[in-house]
Structure formats: structure tokens, C-alpha cells
Scaffold this motif. Sequence first.
Motif, PDB file in Angstrom:
ATOM      1  N   PRO A 106       0.808  -1.223   0.000  1.00  0.00           N
ATOM      2  CA  PRO A 106       0.000   0.000   0.000  1.00  0.00           C
ATOM      3  C   PRO A 106       0.840   1.272   0.000  1.00  0.00           C
ATOM      4  O   PRO A 106       1.976   1.281   0.477  1.00  0.00           O
ATOM      5  N   ASP A 107       0.247   2.316  -0.536  1.00  0.00           N
ATOM      6  CA  ASP A 107       0.867   3.636  -0.452  1.00  0.00           C
ATOM      7  C   ASP A 107       0.781   4.162   0.972  1.00  0.00           C
ATOM      8  O   ASP A 107       1.675   4.868   1.438  1.00  0.00           O
ATOM      9  N   VAL A 108      -0.327   3.815   1.650  1.00  0.00           N
ATOM     10  CA  VAL A 108      -0.537   4.239   3.034  1.00  0.00           C
ATOM     11  C   VAL A 108      -1.099   3.055   3.820  1.00  0.00           C
ATOM     12  O   VAL A 108      -2.048   2.410   3.376  1.00  0.00           O
ATOM     13  N   TYR A 109      -0.501   2.797   4.969  1.00  0.00           N
ATOM     14  CA  TYR A 109      -1.008   1.791   5.896  1.00  0.00           C
ATOM     15  C   TYR A 109      -1.555   2.538   7.097  1.00  0.00           C
ATOM     16  O   TYR A 109      -0.855   3.352   7.701  1.00  0.00           O
ATOM     17  N   VAL A 110      -2.813   2.284   7.445  1.00  0.00           N
ATOM     18  CA  VAL A 110      -3.485   3.012   8.513  1.00  0.00           C
ATOM     19  C   VAL A 110      -3.799   2.074   9.668  1.00  0.00           C
ATOM     20  O   VAL A 110      -4.281   0.963   9.459  1.00  0.00           O
ATOM     21  N   LYS A 111      -3.512   2.549  10.875  1.00  0.00           N
ATOM     22  CA  LYS A 111      -3.885   1.826  12.091  1.00  0.00           C
ATOM     23  C   LYS A 111      -4.396   2.826  13.114  1.00  0.00           C
ATOM     24  O   LYS A 111      -4.195   4.032  12.991  1.00  0.00           O
ATOM     25  N   GLY A 112      -5.044   2.307  14.152  1.00  0.00           N
ATOM     26  CA  GLY A 112      -5.586   3.151  15.205  1.00  0.00           C
ATOM     27  C   GLY A 112      -4.504   3.734  16.080  1.00  0.00           C
ATOM     28  O   GLY A 112      -3.370   3.233  16.141  1.00  0.00           O
ATOM     29  N   GLY A 113      -4.852   4.797  16.765  1.00  0.00           N
ATOM     30  CA  GLY A 113      -3.913   5.520  17.604  1.00  0.00           C
ATOM     31  C   GLY A 113      -3.423   4.764  18.823  1.00  0.00           C
ATOM     32  O   GLY A 113      -2.561   5.259  19.546  1.00  0.00           O
ATOM     33  N   ASP A 114      -3.938   3.549  19.046  1.00  0.00           N
ATOM     34  CA  ASP A 114      -3.432   2.743  20.151  1.00  0.00           C
ATOM     35  C   ASP A 114      -2.153   2.005  19.757  1.00  0.00           C
ATOM     36  O   ASP A 114      -1.548   1.328  20.575  1.00  0.00           O
ATOM     37  N   ALA A 132       3.762   4.932   3.382  1.00  0.00           N
ATOM     38  CA  ALA A 132       3.716   5.701   4.626  1.00  0.00           C
ATOM     39  C   ALA A 132       2.789   5.011   5.619  1.00  0.00           C
ATOM     40  O   ALA A 132       1.892   4.260   5.225  1.00  0.00           O
ATOM     41  N   VAL A 133       3.000   5.286   6.888  1.00  0.00           N
ATOM     42  CA  VAL A 133       2.151   4.757   7.952  1.00  0.00           C
ATOM     43  C   VAL A 133       1.431   5.931   8.594  1.00  0.00           C
ATOM     44  O   VAL A 133       2.047   6.948   8.909  1.00  0.00           O
TER      45      VAL A 133
END
Length: 154
Positions: A106-114, A132-133
Motif C-alpha cells: 500500500p501507499d498508506v497503511y493506517v492503524k488506530g492511535g493505540d 507511509a504509515v
Amino acid sequence: MLMPRDEVRAYAAALRAAGQRVVFTNGCFDILHAGHVRYLAAARACGDYLILGLNSDASVRRLKGETRPVNDEHDRAEVVGALKSVDAVVIFGEDTAEELIAEVRPDVYVKGGDYTRETLPEARIVERCGGAVAFIPLVAGKSTTNIIRRMQES
């Protein structure tokens, strides 16, 4: 749309070849709630297409315990796949999404703020592939665990 695991690499590559920004996130998404919906909308806003890696039933049990998931993987995939923010859902059986991320790139990997970069093994893979993350703040008080706890108390 639920996508077979063996097709996700080609799907993501075709999107990138067309100049689209591919976003990836993953999780259990057992009992869908407002925190999930807001999180997925924010993840989708990080790019053009959102691919969601959904933990299989077996991996949820290993991560969350024998009483989980409440909803089976096919029902969970159908529910999250119906959200307008989610373009594709792929089920994976590993405890982390590292292998799947190496396939999607992926161009961007997204996860929660925890999570943090240090606690997220997938981050190294994403960054090594040039992505990017991004971390999205959690919605206070919104979690599947809290919903289950409230149901058990009533």
C-alpha cells in the motif's frame, strides 16, 4: 467486495498503475460500531481506494480468546464491505498482516492511535516498500470489547 487472497496483489498493482493511491488497514471488526465507521472513513480519506484485511475467525480466536469472534468472518466481511469507505475486503489467517501487506504494497497503511511504529511490525514492511504509515485517533469509549462487557453486565 470480498476479494480472494490470491487476487489482492494484482488488484492493488492495477490501481497503482492507474495512478490511484492505495490505502490498507486491517483488524477483526467483530461487532461494527461508530468507532469502526469513523476510523474506516478516515482511513479511506488517506487515499483513493481502501483495502481492508480482515482477520479470519481462527486468527481472532488466537488474538482475542475462545469466545471471539461473535460474528463469523463471512458476516464480518459482508458488513464492513458494505460501507462506502471500503473498496475491497480480503480475509487473512495470520496473527499479523505482514504477509498481506507485502502482497498489497500500500501507499498508506493506517492503524488506530493505540499503536505506534515501534509496536507495529507491519510498519517496517510498508516503509521498506516506499509507503507511509498513518495513525488515526480512537473514538473514546467505542470498542467491541466494551460492547460485549456492557451486554454481559445487563
